[in-house]
Design an enzyme around this catalytic site. Structure first.
Site, PDB file in Angstrom:
ATOM      1  N   GLY A  78       0.805  -1.228   0.000  1.00 30.45           N
ATOM      2  CA  GLY A  78       0.000   0.000   0.000  1.00 30.45           C
ATOM      3  C   GLY A  78       0.828   1.263   0.000  1.00 30.45           C
ATOM      4  O   GLY A  78       0.670   2.129   0.855  1.00 30.45           O
ATOM      5  N   GLY A 120      12.319   2.058  -0.004  1.00 32.58           N
ATOM      6  CA  GLY A 120      10.960   2.383  -0.427  1.00 32.58           C
ATOM      7  C   GLY A 120      10.334   3.444   0.464  1.00 32.58           C
ATOM      8  O   GLY A 120       9.792   4.450  -0.022  1.00 32.58           O
ATOM      9  N   ASP A 143      19.216  -5.380   5.096  1.00 29.42           N
ATOM     10  CA  ASP A 143      19.984  -5.601   3.862  1.00 29.42           C
ATOM     11  C   ASP A 143      21.233  -4.723   3.757  1.00 29.42           C
ATOM     12  O   ASP A 143      22.123  -5.001   2.959  1.00 29.42           O
ATOM     13  CB  ASP A 143      19.108  -5.322   2.631  1.00 29.42           C
ATOM     14  N   MET A 185      18.740 -13.577   2.939  1.00 25.75           N
ATOM     15  CA  MET A 185      18.101 -12.361   2.413  1.00 25.75           C
ATOM     16  C   MET A 185      19.143 -11.360   1.912  1.00 25.75           C
ATOM     17  O   MET A 185      20.342 -11.545   2.135  1.00 25.75           O
ATOM     18  CB  MET A 185      17.243 -11.715   3.490  1.00 25.75           C
ATOM     19  N   LEU A 287      13.674 -15.303   9.728  1.00 26.01           N
ATOM     20  CA  LEU A 287      14.451 -15.436  10.974  1.00 26.01           C
ATOM     21  C   LEU A 287      15.499 -14.338  11.039  1.00 26.01           C
ATOM     22  O   LEU A 287      15.841 -13.855  12.124  1.00 26.01           O
ATOM     23  CB  LEU A 287      15.199 -16.773  10.971  1.00 26.01           C
ATOM     24  N   GLN A 288      16.002 -13.949   9.858  1.00 24.16           N
ATOM     25  CA  GLN A 288      17.050 -12.922   9.817  1.00 24.16           C
ATOM     26  C   GLN A 288      16.536 -11.558  10.248  1.00 24.16           C
ATOM     27  O   GLN A 288      17.307 -10.676  10.604  1.00 24.16           O
ATOM     28  CB  GLN A 288      17.625 -12.820   8.397  1.00 24.16           C
ATOM     29  N   ARG A 289      15.227 -11.345  10.174  1.00 22.97           N
ATOM     30  CA  ARG A 289      14.665 -10.067  10.606  1.00 22.97           C
ATOM     31  C   ARG A 289      14.151 -10.126  12.034  1.00 22.97           C
ATOM     32  O   ARG A 289      13.787  -9.097  12.605  1.00 22.97           O
ATOM     33  CB  ARG A 289      13.508  -9.668   9.668  1.00 22.97           C
TER      34      ARG A 289
HETATM   35  O1  F6P Z   1      14.282  -5.590   2.431  1.00 22.88           O
HETATM   36  C1  F6P Z   1      14.280  -6.472   3.471  1.00 22.88           C
HETATM   37  C2  F6P Z   1      13.803  -7.823   3.042  1.00 22.88           C
HETATM   38  O2  F6P Z   1      13.925  -8.623   4.168  1.00 22.88           O
HETATM   39  C3  F6P Z   1      14.503  -8.420   1.823  1.00 22.88           C
HETATM   40  O3  F6P Z   1      15.766  -8.914   2.089  1.00 22.88           O
HETATM   41  C4  F6P Z   1      13.508  -9.463   1.402  1.00 22.88           C
HETATM   42  O4  F6P Z   1      13.643  -9.777   0.046  1.00 22.88           O
HETATM   43  C5  F6P Z   1      12.200  -8.779   1.673  1.00 22.88           C
HETATM   44  O5  F6P Z   1      12.435  -7.829   2.683  1.00 22.88           O
HETATM   45  C6  F6P Z   1      11.095  -9.715   2.121  1.00 22.88           C
HETATM   46  O6  F6P Z   1       9.910  -8.977   2.267  1.00 22.88           O
HETATM   47  P1  F6P Z   1       8.577  -9.540   2.932  1.00 22.88           P
HETATM   48  O7  F6P Z   1       8.624  -9.201   4.379  1.00 22.88           O
HETATM   49  O8  F6P Z   1       7.470  -8.835   2.238  1.00 22.88           O
HETATM   50  O9  F6P Z   1       8.528 -11.026   2.727  1.00 22.88           O
END
Ligand code: F6P
Length: 363
Positions: A78, A120, A143, A185, A287-289
């Site tokens: 959105g 973004g 990233d 990622m 998991l990386q986030r």
């Molecule tokens: O930009 C961060 C990121 O984790 C990217 O590495 C990955 O491609 C994307 O977001 C995944 O996005 P979503 O949370 O929409 O699956």
């Protein structure tokens, strides 16, 4: 003397460990200046919802520095610059709602916005700033691909998570004499894969910046098996890695969005086809986030949050806080969103990996 009285803060795009630390830093340092702080929920969505703009004070941000996620919620769907509108017949058109966002923020009597986001979200912040909204951006993304800042918070935590996973894969790979392929990622930049793969002593690291050749990759894994004492291999693949002729691999989410992913399975299958070795693949994914920020990311987030408030106080709008070691300073948002920061091919870490004998897929 600054005439700021009320500021707002929001978090946009994919989450990253450290968002809550920025929010707390913004609230505490703004309160010291006698300002009121409001949080906009779910990026900009809260502006158009009941109770979507909430008062934040020192009590509401107590004990959140170490927490992952974001107390304000976030979304990477959105985009207000390209808002989907569905007609009664089901046709979808897109409209620019940026002026509505600016009007809604001003309608809440907000004097300035601190927008925490990745490429973004900061591009949106830049447009809002061009429309006259006083904005200061705070760069966030695991990233680490934002230009104009040496680092983004969340990156080193993600690297730690990935390095830990690569470390654990060694024992199971060795036990079964297998090749383990792990997809990490990083969208169009290979920072996480390169840093975690090197620190985690992977044998092969494939990143978007270096086109890979499967024969080169398989030669490396075969060399490992030929050498005494290493009957397994670990291959790290960034989600945007590709061959010279190939393109990045995308998959569709359940909501119909395009997301990078799937290259790990392709690489794993091809290694099996070419070498006949047993392979397994895994996607480390979100998991990386997840989880709380490590100490470095907490501190960076706290530095960014307090710096953003000082920049608002100075009235230097249309800017983003950036790490330029050892300082945190303000850079124009325009510069920050102008390009993605990919791994330079002459980077010291690339040279380090090569000197350690790690194959980067090209030689
Ligand atoms: O930009 C961060 C990121 O984790 C990217 O590495 C990955 O491609 C994307 O977001 C995944 O996005 P979503 O949370 O929409 O699956």
């Amino acid at each position: 003397m600054s005439d700021i009285r009320r500021i707002a803060v929001n978090t946009g795009g994919g989450d990253a460990p450290g968002l809550n630390a920025v929010i707390r830093a913004v609230v505490l340092s703004a309160e010291q200046l006698g300002w009121e702080v409001y949080g906009i929920k779910d990026s900009y969505d809260g502006l158009f919802e009941d109770d979507g703009v909430i008062r934040l004070d020192r009590h509401s941000v107590r004990g959140i520095t170490h927490l992952g996620g974001t107390i304000l919620g976030t979304t990477n769907r959105g985009n207000p610059l390209n808002w989907p509108v569905t007609a009664p017949d089901g046709t979808v058109t897109y409209e620019d709602r940026s002026q509505r966002v600016v009007d809604a923020i001003k309608g809440h009597d907000i004097d300035a916005l601190i927008a925490i986001g990745g490429d973004g979200s900061l591009a949106i912040a830049h447009v809002l700033s061009e429309l006259g909204l006083p904005v200061v951006g705070v760069p966030k993304t695991i990233d680490n691909d934002l230009a104009a800042t040496n680092l983004t918070f969340g990156f080193t935590t993600a690297v730690e998570t990935a390095t830990d996973a690569i470390g654990k894969l060694h024992s199971t790979a060795e036990a079964h004499e297998r090749i383990m392929v792990v997809e990490l990622m990083g969208r169009s930049a290979g920072w996480i894969a390169l840093y975690a793969g090197t620190a985690g002593t992977a044998d092969v690291i494939l990143i978007p910046e270096i086109a890979y050749d499967m024969d080169v990759v398989c030669q490396k894994t075969e060399d490992r098996y030929a050498a005494k004492g290493s009957q397994f291999a670990i291959v790290v693949v960034a989600e945007g890695a590709h061959t010279a002729k190939g393109s990045m691999k995308y998959r569709e989410t359940a909501e119909g969005q395009q997301r990078l992913g799937g290259v790990g399975k392709i690489v794993s299958d091809q290694i099996h086809e070419i070498t006949g070795r047993e392979t397994r693949e895994l996607v480390l994914g979100h998991l990386q986030r997840g989880g709380g920020p490590n100490a470095y990311d907490r501190l960076l987030a706290l530095r960014f949050g307090t710096a953003a408030v000082r920049i608002v106080q100075a009235g230097t709008f249309g800017t983003m806080v950036a790490l330029d070691p050892p300082n945190v300073l303000a850079v124009p948002l325009e510069e920050a969103v102008s390009r993605i920061k990919t791994v330079p091919l002459d980077s010291d870490v690339i040279q380090t990996a090569r000197s350690l004998g790690i194959c980067l897929g090209d030689q």
